[in-house]
Design a protein around this motif. Structure first.
Motif, mmCIF file in Angstrom:
data_model
loop_
_atom_site.group_PDB
_atom_site.id
_atom_site.type_symbol
_atom_site.label_atom_id
_atom_site.label_comp_id
_atom_site.label_asym_id
_atom_site.label_seq_id
_atom_site.Cartn_x
_atom_site.Cartn_y
_atom_site.Cartn_z
ATOM 1 N N THR A 93 0.827 -1.207 0.000
ATOM 2 C CA THR A 93 0.000 0.000 0.000
ATOM 3 C C THR A 93 0.861 1.257 0.000
ATOM 4 O O THR A 93 0.515 2.257 -0.643
ATOM 5 C CB THR A 93 -0.955 -0.005 1.206
ATOM 6 O OG1 THR A 93 -1.853 -1.117 1.082
ATOM 7 C CG2 THR A 93 -1.784 1.276 1.250
ATOM 8 N N THR A 94 1.984 1.218 0.692
ATOM 9 C CA THR A 94 2.900 2.365 0.675
ATOM 10 C C THR A 94 3.379 2.646 -0.742
ATOM 11 O O THR A 94 3.379 3.796 -1.204
ATOM 12 C CB THR A 94 4.106 2.102 1.593
ATOM 13 O OG1 THR A 94 3.644 1.921 2.936
ATOM 14 C CG2 THR A 94 5.082 3.268 1.563
ATOM 15 N N LEU A 95 3.781 1.591 -1.465
ATOM 16 C CA LEU A 95 4.235 1.761 -2.843
ATOM 17 C C LEU A 95 3.119 2.312 -3.713
ATOM 18 O O LEU A 95 3.327 3.246 -4.509
ATOM 19 C CB LEU A 95 4.724 0.417 -3.393
ATOM 20 C CG LEU A 95 5.182 0.413 -4.860
ATOM 21 C CD1 LEU A 95 6.302 1.405 -5.092
ATOM 22 C CD2 LEU A 95 5.618 -1.000 -5.271
ATOM 23 N N ILE A 96 1.926 1.781 -3.558
ATOM 24 C CA ILE A 96 0.788 2.237 -4.353
ATOM 25 C C ILE A 96 0.481 3.713 -4.083
ATOM 26 O O ILE A 96 0.219 4.496 -5.004
ATOM 27 C CB ILE A 96 -0.443 1.357 -4.066
ATOM 28 C CG1 ILE A 96 -0.294 0.001 -4.770
ATOM 29 C CG2 ILE A 96 -1.738 2.038 -4.508
ATOM 30 C CD1 ILE A 96 -1.352 -1.005 -4.402
ATOM 31 N N LYS A 97 0.533 4.098 -2.828
ATOM 32 C CA LYS A 97 0.237 5.497 -2.489
ATOM 33 C C LYS A 97 1.306 6.448 -3.020
ATOM 34 O O LYS A 97 0.994 7.569 -3.429
ATOM 35 C CB LYS A 97 0.073 5.639 -0.978
ATOM 36 C CG LYS A 97 -1.229 5.043 -0.462
ATOM 37 C CD LYS A 97 -1.425 5.297 1.028
ATOM 38 C CE LYS A 97 -2.799 4.798 1.484
ATOM 39 N NZ LYS A 97 -3.022 5.039 2.928
ATOM 40 N N LEU A 100 1.653 9.747 -0.992
ATOM 41 C CA LEU A 100 2.771 9.780 -0.051
ATOM 42 C C LEU A 100 4.008 10.266 -0.795
ATOM 43 O O LEU A 100 4.143 10.058 -2.011
ATOM 44 C CB LEU A 100 3.051 8.393 0.531
ATOM 45 C CG LEU A 100 2.058 7.815 1.547
ATOM 46 C CD1 LEU A 100 2.459 6.374 1.885
ATOM 47 C CD2 LEU A 100 1.996 8.659 2.810
ATOM 48 N N THR A 101 4.916 10.901 -0.072
ATOM 49 C CA THR A 101 6.173 11.387 -0.648
ATOM 50 C C THR A 101 7.313 10.476 -0.211
ATOM 51 O O THR A 101 7.414 10.139 0.970
ATOM 52 C CB THR A 101 6.463 12.817 -0.172
ATOM 53 O OG1 THR A 101 5.368 13.660 -0.529
ATOM 54 C CG2 THR A 101 7.729 13.352 -0.822
ATOM 55 N N PRO A 102 8.176 10.050 -1.126
ATOM 56 C CA PRO A 102 9.301 9.193 -0.741
ATOM 57 C C PRO A 102 10.229 9.898 0.245
ATOM 58 O O PRO A 102 10.383 11.125 0.202
ATOM 59 C CB PRO A 102 10.019 8.932 -2.067
ATOM 60 C CG PRO A 102 9.030 9.239 -3.131
ATOM 61 C CD PRO A 102 8.145 10.310 -2.587
ATOM 62 N N LEU A 127 -7.691 2.764 -8.151
ATOM 63 C CA LEU A 127 -8.780 2.210 -7.351
ATOM 64 C C LEU A 127 -8.244 1.936 -5.944
ATOM 65 O O LEU A 127 -7.476 0.993 -5.751
ATOM 66 C CB LEU A 127 -9.299 0.911 -7.972
ATOM 67 C CG LEU A 127 -10.411 0.196 -7.186
ATOM 68 C CD1 LEU A 127 -11.723 0.965 -7.314
ATOM 69 C CD2 LEU A 127 -10.576 -1.233 -7.666
ATOM 70 N N PRO A 128 -8.607 2.746 -4.942
ATOM 71 C CA PRO A 128 -8.128 2.494 -3.578
ATOM 72 C C PRO A 128 -8.820 1.295 -2.959
ATOM 73 O O PRO A 128 -9.793 0.767 -3.513
ATOM 74 C CB PRO A 128 -8.486 3.798 -2.838
ATOM 75 C CG PRO A 128 -9.645 4.350 -3.599
ATOM 76 C CD PRO A 128 -9.450 3.945 -5.033
ATOM 77 N N ASP A 129 -8.327 0.881 -1.799
ATOM 78 C CA ASP A 129 -8.872 -0.318 -1.154
ATOM 79 C C ASP A 129 -10.094 -0.026 -0.293
ATOM 80 O O ASP A 129 -10.553 -0.888 0.447
ATOM 81 C CB ASP A 129 -7.801 -1.022 -0.323
ATOM 82 C CG ASP A 129 -7.284 -0.142 0.812
ATOM 83 O OD1 ASP A 129 -7.628 1.054 0.864
ATOM 84 O OD2 ASP A 129 -6.519 -0.667 1.657
#
Length: 232
Positions: A44-48, A54-56, A79-81
């Protein structure tokens, strides 16, 4: 095939914990890819990050050579979860909103999918079952002519019949030159539509392979390999 998305030494930390740790990843156009891993693996972190939510902490992500931002959001359909739509609105009103907001939104395609799934566009979301809400949200996402579709748990929490509808909708409504990235725990249900799989564990990519290679070289299914790698 051309490079669609590229991550270089991508890292995301929450405090001292690294949710993603120097990930290098390249996705090419024209594939259906499974992003697979247990809870807390970094999916989910990667997807966001891909979707600009999210900012790296360090490293970079580019889509079609451009950094994540306004331009990347024009070519990514997400498509979010969880359901984010206004439950008080009619499906027709939501379609109007998407048509105004996204230049690549195909209204004809949206209504065609609604008709095929016997969903009344005049119904409000709050009157629908969970499975039907999931279908509506997926229809909205797949009605865009995007280069990259990112689907986070698209078949979670719906019955097997609804899963079949959702998977058929995905297959029937994307351009063959686009790429679909699907995150799910229900590997056996989607394995037959995947070209490639990425296993992620503790913020690291531990496998990036074509499904054919897994079956031919390892003599096993993706689901069985996943259970072996993660001891499910």
């Amino acid at each position: 095939m051309s490079t669609l998305l590229e991550c270089k030494e991508l890292t995301k930390k929450f405090g001292k914990k690294a949710a993603l740790d120097q990930i290098d990843l390249t996705l090419e156009s024209g594939h259906i890819i499974g992003l697979l891993g247990p809870n807390g693996s970094g999916k989910t972190t990667l997807i966001k990050i891909i979707n600009g939510l999210l900012t790296p902490s360090s490293g970079s992500v580019t889509v079609k050579g451009a950094p994540i931002g306004v331009e990347s959001k024009k070519v990514i359909s997400y498509l979010p979860d969880h359901t984010y739509l206004n439950m008080g609105l009619k499906v027709r009103d939501i379609i109007d909103y998407f048509e105004d907001f996204y230049a690549d939104f195909d209204t004809v395609r949206a209504y065609d999918m609604l008709a095929k799934l016997s969903i009344n566009p005049n119904d409000k979301l709050k009157t629908m079952s969970k499975g039907t809400k999931e279908k509506v949200q997926l229809i909205l996402v797949m009605s865009r002519h995007a280069d990259l579709y990112v689907l986070d748990e698209p078949i979670a929490g719906v019955d097997p019949a609804a899963r079949d509808y959702i998977l058929n909708t995905i297959l029937a409504n994307y351009d063959e030159n686009a790429t679909i990235l699907i995150s799910t725990h229900l590997i056996a249900d989607i394995e037959n539509i995947l070209d490639q799989v990425i296993f992620i564990k503790n913020g690291h990519i531990c496998l990036n392979s074509s499904v054919d290679e897994i079956r031919e070289e390892k003599g096993t299914s993706v689901d069985a390999l996943f259970r072996e790698v993660f001891k499910c």
